[in-house]
Scaffold this motif. Structure first.
Motif, PDB file in Angstrom:
ATOM      1  N   UNK A  30       0.022   2.021  -1.162  1.00 41.41           N
ATOM      2  CA  UNK A  30      -0.949   0.988  -2.055  1.00 41.41           C
ATOM      3  C   UNK A  30      -1.501   1.941  -3.424  1.00 41.41           C
ATOM      4  N   UNK A  31      -1.652   3.175  -2.931  1.00 44.09           N
ATOM      5  CA  UNK A  31      -2.113   3.730  -4.434  1.00 44.09           C
ATOM      6  C   UNK A  31      -1.144   3.905  -5.308  1.00 44.09           C
ATOM      7  N   UNK A  32       0.199   4.309  -5.075  1.00 40.42           N
ATOM      8  CA  UNK A  32       1.324   3.953  -5.962  1.00 40.42           C
ATOM      9  C   UNK A  32       1.645   2.759  -6.711  1.00 40.42           C
ATOM     10  N   UNK A  33       1.459   1.710  -5.897  1.00 41.07           N
ATOM     11  CA  UNK A  33       1.467   0.368  -6.416  1.00 41.07           C
ATOM     12  C   UNK A  33       0.538  -0.165  -7.386  1.00 41.07           C
ATOM     13  N   UNK A  34      -0.604   0.456  -6.913  1.00 41.48           N
ATOM     14  CA  UNK A  34      -1.998   0.114  -7.813  1.00 41.48           C
ATOM     15  C   UNK A  34      -1.965   0.837  -9.238  1.00 41.48           C
ATOM     16  N   UNK A  35      -1.311   2.113  -8.793  1.00 39.90           N
ATOM     17  CA  UNK A  35      -1.185   2.817 -10.295  1.00 39.90           C
ATOM     18  C   UNK A  35      -0.272   2.224 -11.099  1.00 39.90           C
ATOM     19  N   UNK A  36       0.924   1.710 -10.775  1.00 38.89           N
ATOM     20  CA  UNK A  36       1.866   1.261 -11.401  1.00 38.89           C
ATOM     21  C   UNK A  36       1.328  -0.157 -11.957  1.00 38.89           C
ATOM     22  N   UNK A  37       0.450  -0.864 -11.026  1.00 36.38           N
ATOM     23  CA  UNK A  37      -0.004  -2.245 -11.647  1.00 36.38           C
ATOM     24  C   UNK A  37      -1.100  -2.146 -12.477  1.00 36.38           C
ATOM     25  N   UNK A  38      -1.756  -0.950 -12.671  1.00 36.78           N
ATOM     26  CA  UNK A  38      -2.828  -0.600 -13.390  1.00 36.78           C
ATOM     27  C   UNK A  38      -2.427  -1.156 -14.876  1.00 36.78           C
ATOM     28  N   UNK A  39      -1.370  -0.604 -15.214  1.00 36.89           N
ATOM     29  CA  UNK A  39      -0.820  -0.842 -16.355  1.00 36.89           C
ATOM     30  C   UNK A  39      -0.698  -2.281 -17.159  1.00 36.89           C
ATOM     31  N   UNK A  40      -0.269  -3.230 -16.038  1.00 41.62           N
ATOM     32  CA  UNK A  40      -0.226  -4.530 -16.487  1.00 41.62           C
ATOM     33  C   UNK A  40      -1.169  -5.399 -15.860  1.00 41.62           C
ATOM     34  N   UNK A  41      -2.201  -5.201 -15.183  1.00 42.90           N
ATOM     35  CA  UNK A  41      -3.076  -5.966 -14.897  1.00 42.90           C
ATOM     36  C   UNK A  41      -4.590  -5.433 -14.784  1.00 42.90           C
ATOM     37  N   UNK A  42      -5.381  -6.244 -15.297  1.00 40.46           N
ATOM     38  CA  UNK A  42      -6.888  -6.003 -15.735  1.00 40.46           C
ATOM     39  C   UNK A  42      -7.970  -6.848 -15.149  1.00 40.46           C
ATOM     40  N   UNK A  43      -9.117  -6.439 -14.689  1.00 40.47           N
ATOM     41  CA  UNK A  43     -10.396  -7.176 -14.396  1.00 40.47           C
ATOM     42  C   UNK A  43     -10.061  -7.777 -13.281  1.00 40.47           C
ATOM     43  N   UNK A  44     -10.509  -9.179 -12.914  1.00 37.02           N
ATOM     44  CA  UNK A  44     -10.536  -9.668 -11.584  1.00 37.02           C
ATOM     45  C   UNK A  44      -9.069  -9.699 -10.937  1.00 37.02           C
ATOM     46  N   UNK A  49      -6.123  -7.746  -6.313  1.00 35.67           N
ATOM     47  CA  UNK A  49      -4.706  -6.967  -6.020  1.00 35.67           C
ATOM     48  C   UNK A  49      -5.191  -5.641  -5.066  1.00 35.67           C
ATOM     49  N   UNK A  50      -6.381  -5.082  -5.548  1.00 38.50           N
ATOM     50  CA  UNK A  50      -6.833  -4.015  -4.941  1.00 38.50           C
ATOM     51  C   UNK A  50      -7.424  -4.256  -3.482  1.00 38.50           C
ATOM     52  N   UNK A  51      -7.998  -5.517  -3.404  1.00 34.98           N
ATOM     53  CA  UNK A  51      -8.694  -6.054  -2.181  1.00 34.98           C
ATOM     54  C   UNK A  51      -7.552  -6.689  -1.208  1.00 34.98           C
ATOM     55  N   UNK A  52      -6.526  -7.014  -1.803  1.00 33.90           N
ATOM     56  CA  UNK A  52      -5.418  -7.525  -0.794  1.00 33.90           C
ATOM     57  C   UNK A  52      -4.749  -6.517  -0.457  1.00 33.90           C
ATOM     58  N   UNK A  54      -5.980  -3.472   0.463  1.00 32.22           N
ATOM     59  CA  UNK A  54      -7.036  -2.774   1.368  1.00 32.22           C
ATOM     60  C   UNK A  54      -6.914  -3.533   2.271  1.00 32.22           C
ATOM     61  N   UNK A  55      -7.078  -4.840   2.455  1.00 37.77           N
ATOM     62  CA  UNK A  55      -6.974  -5.934   3.613  1.00 37.77           C
ATOM     63  C   UNK A  55      -5.770  -5.588   4.427  1.00 37.77           C
ATOM     64  N   UNK A  56      -4.535  -5.337   3.663  1.00 35.96           N
ATOM     65  CA  UNK A  56      -3.467  -5.051   4.376  1.00 35.96           C
ATOM     66  C   UNK A  56      -3.439  -3.658   5.215  1.00 35.96           C
TER      67      UNK A  56
END
Length: 146
Positions: A30-44, A49-52, A54-56
């Motif tokens: 999750x941390x790796x995916x979020x680090x990669x996604x951080x570049x392309x997604x922002x805000x809500x 994505x983080x909440x999803x 964390x839910x998993x």
């Protein structure tokens, strides 16, 4: 019983470790995916994505805990049935010992009663023999006089 308990406890510990590793791997992923996604997604969208993710991880943790609880319940049931069977055997053995003690006591009492009867019969036989011997001597004495 103790061996079975130790084995079940070891298996539950191994299950817990396996789940811990699986959850840790999921968190790292999750941390790796979020680090990669951080570049392309922002805000809500990023927050969703983080909440999803964390839910998993939470769902995975809940499933792991549920699985561990089920295993503990199965182990507890197995221990309960083992103890019930052992208790049944002990009760049966205790009952057999009680029956044996009573049987031995009755046998001893019967032996004493029989021994007493044989002694009284033997005493009567000896007394009869003495009486008959005395009668025989008296008759012989009477015969000599005649």
């Amino acid at each position: 019983s103790q061996l079975e308990y130790n084995k079940a406890q070891e298996q539950r510990g191994q299950l817990k470790e396996d789940h811990g590793r699986l959850i840790q791997e999921e968190v790292e992923k999750m941390e790796r995916d979020l680090a990669q996604e951080q570049l392309t997604t922002e805000g809500p969208q990023r927050e969703l994505l983080v909440l999803t993710r964390e839910r998993q991880v939470l769902v995975l943790q809940i499933e792991a805990l549920r699985s561990e609880a089920q295993q503990a319940e199965r182990d507890l049931q197995h221990q309960y049935h083992s103890h019930q069977a052992e208790l049944h055997c002990l009760r049966e053995e205790s009952l057999q010992l009680q029956v044996f003690r009573v049987f031995r006591q009755v046998s001893e009492e019967q032996r004493k009663i029989s021994e007493g009867r044989y002694r009284s019969v033997l005493l009567e036989a000896v007394q009869d023999a003495i009486y008959l011997s005395a009668q025989n001597q008296q008759l012989q004495a009477d015969n000599k006089q005649l």
